[in-house]
Design a protein around this motif. Sequence first.
Motif, PDB file in Angstrom:
ATOM      1  N   THR A   4     -28.169  26.895   9.428  1.00  0.00           N
ATOM      2  CA  THR A   4     -28.052  25.753  10.331  1.00  0.00           C
ATOM      3  C   THR A   4     -27.736  24.510   9.520  1.00  0.00           C
ATOM      4  O   THR A   4     -28.470  24.169   8.604  1.00  0.00           O
ATOM      5  N   THR A   6     -27.434  20.495   9.099  1.00  0.00           N
ATOM      6  CA  THR A   6     -28.102  19.328   9.646  1.00  0.00           C
ATOM      7  C   THR A   6     -27.200  18.127   9.410  1.00  0.00           C
ATOM      8  O   THR A   6     -26.657  17.953   8.321  1.00  0.00           O
ATOM      9  N   SER A  30     -22.476  23.922  19.413  1.00  0.00           N
ATOM     10  CA  SER A  30     -23.931  24.027  19.551  1.00  0.00           C
ATOM     11  C   SER A  30     -24.675  23.990  18.221  1.00  0.00           C
ATOM     12  O   SER A  30     -25.877  23.731  18.192  1.00  0.00           O
ATOM     13  N   ARG A  31     -23.952  24.216  17.111  1.00  0.00           N
ATOM     14  CA  ARG A  31     -24.627  24.241  15.814  1.00  0.00           C
ATOM     15  C   ARG A  31     -23.613  24.023  14.696  1.00  0.00           C
ATOM     16  O   ARG A  31     -22.409  24.002  14.910  1.00  0.00           O
ATOM     17  N   GLY A  32     -24.113  23.865  13.509  1.00  0.00           N
ATOM     18  CA  GLY A  32     -23.286  23.816  12.314  1.00  0.00           C
ATOM     19  C   GLY A  32     -22.254  22.703  12.287  1.00  0.00           C
ATOM     20  O   GLY A  32     -22.520  21.581  12.698  1.00  0.00           O
ATOM     21  N   ARG A  35     -21.339  20.979  15.635  1.00  0.00           N
ATOM     22  CA  ARG A  35     -22.363  20.008  16.052  1.00  0.00           C
ATOM     23  C   ARG A  35     -22.202  18.702  15.279  1.00  0.00           C
ATOM     24  O   ARG A  35     -22.241  17.609  15.851  1.00  0.00           O
ATOM     25  N   ASP A  52     -19.235  25.796  23.814  1.00  0.00           N
ATOM     26  CA  ASP A  52     -19.676  26.991  23.102  1.00  0.00           C
ATOM     27  C   ASP A  52     -19.803  28.095  24.141  1.00  0.00           C
ATOM     28  O   ASP A  52     -19.504  27.884  25.327  1.00  0.00           O
ATOM     29  N   ALA A  56     -25.251  29.896  24.055  1.00  0.00           N
ATOM     30  CA  ALA A  56     -25.571  28.708  23.256  1.00  0.00           C
ATOM     31  C   ALA A  56     -25.836  27.476  24.115  1.00  0.00           C
ATOM     32  O   ALA A  56     -25.914  26.364  23.587  1.00  0.00           O
ATOM     33  N   GLY A  59     -28.543  24.825  23.009  1.00  0.00           N
ATOM     34  CA  GLY A  59     -28.118  23.961  21.915  1.00  0.00           C
ATOM     35  C   GLY A  59     -27.170  22.870  22.385  1.00  0.00           C
ATOM     36  O   GLY A  59     -27.225  21.737  21.900  1.00  0.00           O
ATOM     37  N   THR A  62     -29.184  20.077  24.177  1.00  0.00           N
ATOM     38  CA  THR A  62     -29.819  19.186  23.198  1.00  0.00           C
ATOM     39  C   THR A  62     -28.792  18.241  22.586  1.00  0.00           C
ATOM     40  O   THR A  62     -29.032  17.035  22.454  1.00  0.00           O
ATOM     41  N   LEU A  63     -27.636  18.779  22.224  1.00  0.00           N
ATOM     42  CA  LEU A  63     -26.568  17.965  21.642  1.00  0.00           C
ATOM     43  C   LEU A  63     -26.074  16.916  22.629  1.00  0.00           C
ATOM     44  O   LEU A  63     -25.870  15.756  22.260  1.00  0.00           O
ATOM     45  N   ARG A 109     -17.034  29.667  15.806  1.00  0.00           N
ATOM     46  CA  ARG A 109     -18.470  29.728  16.075  1.00  0.00           C
ATOM     47  C   ARG A 109     -19.294  30.099  14.842  1.00  0.00           C
ATOM     48  O   ARG A 109     -20.445  29.712  14.727  1.00  0.00           O
TER      49      ARG A 109
END
Length: 111
Positions: A4, A6, A30-32, A35, A52, A56, A59, A62-63, A109
């Motif tokens: 993940t 940050t 949603s991540r990485g 995001r 995504d 997902a 995620g 939240t984003l 992804r």
Amino acid sequence: IGGTATYTDPCPDAFMSSESLGVALVTGASRGIGRAIALRLAHDGFDVAINDIPAARAGLETLKDEILQKGRKSCIAIGDVSLQSHVEDMVSTTVNDLGRLDVVSAVPRNY
């Protein structure tokens, strides 16, 4: 490659413009890296549609909240970028919810 990423915003929000620079669509958001790109575009003044796969969604929710906290508009466009009909729906969702589409960032992804 996994894990993940940050995103630490190096610039204070006080320098953000209230006027939108345009609308961006970020896939794999949603991540990485996806995001991080979505957050950076929001910080820089873009309204951001985030995409995504259905699994997902949490995620993306939240984003989206983080983008809204930056004073930008955001929408979620769920879909699989390998399917043309999903991509067409993602573009339609972006334009319908945010008014236009100016920038696309296509992030696989796995990153």
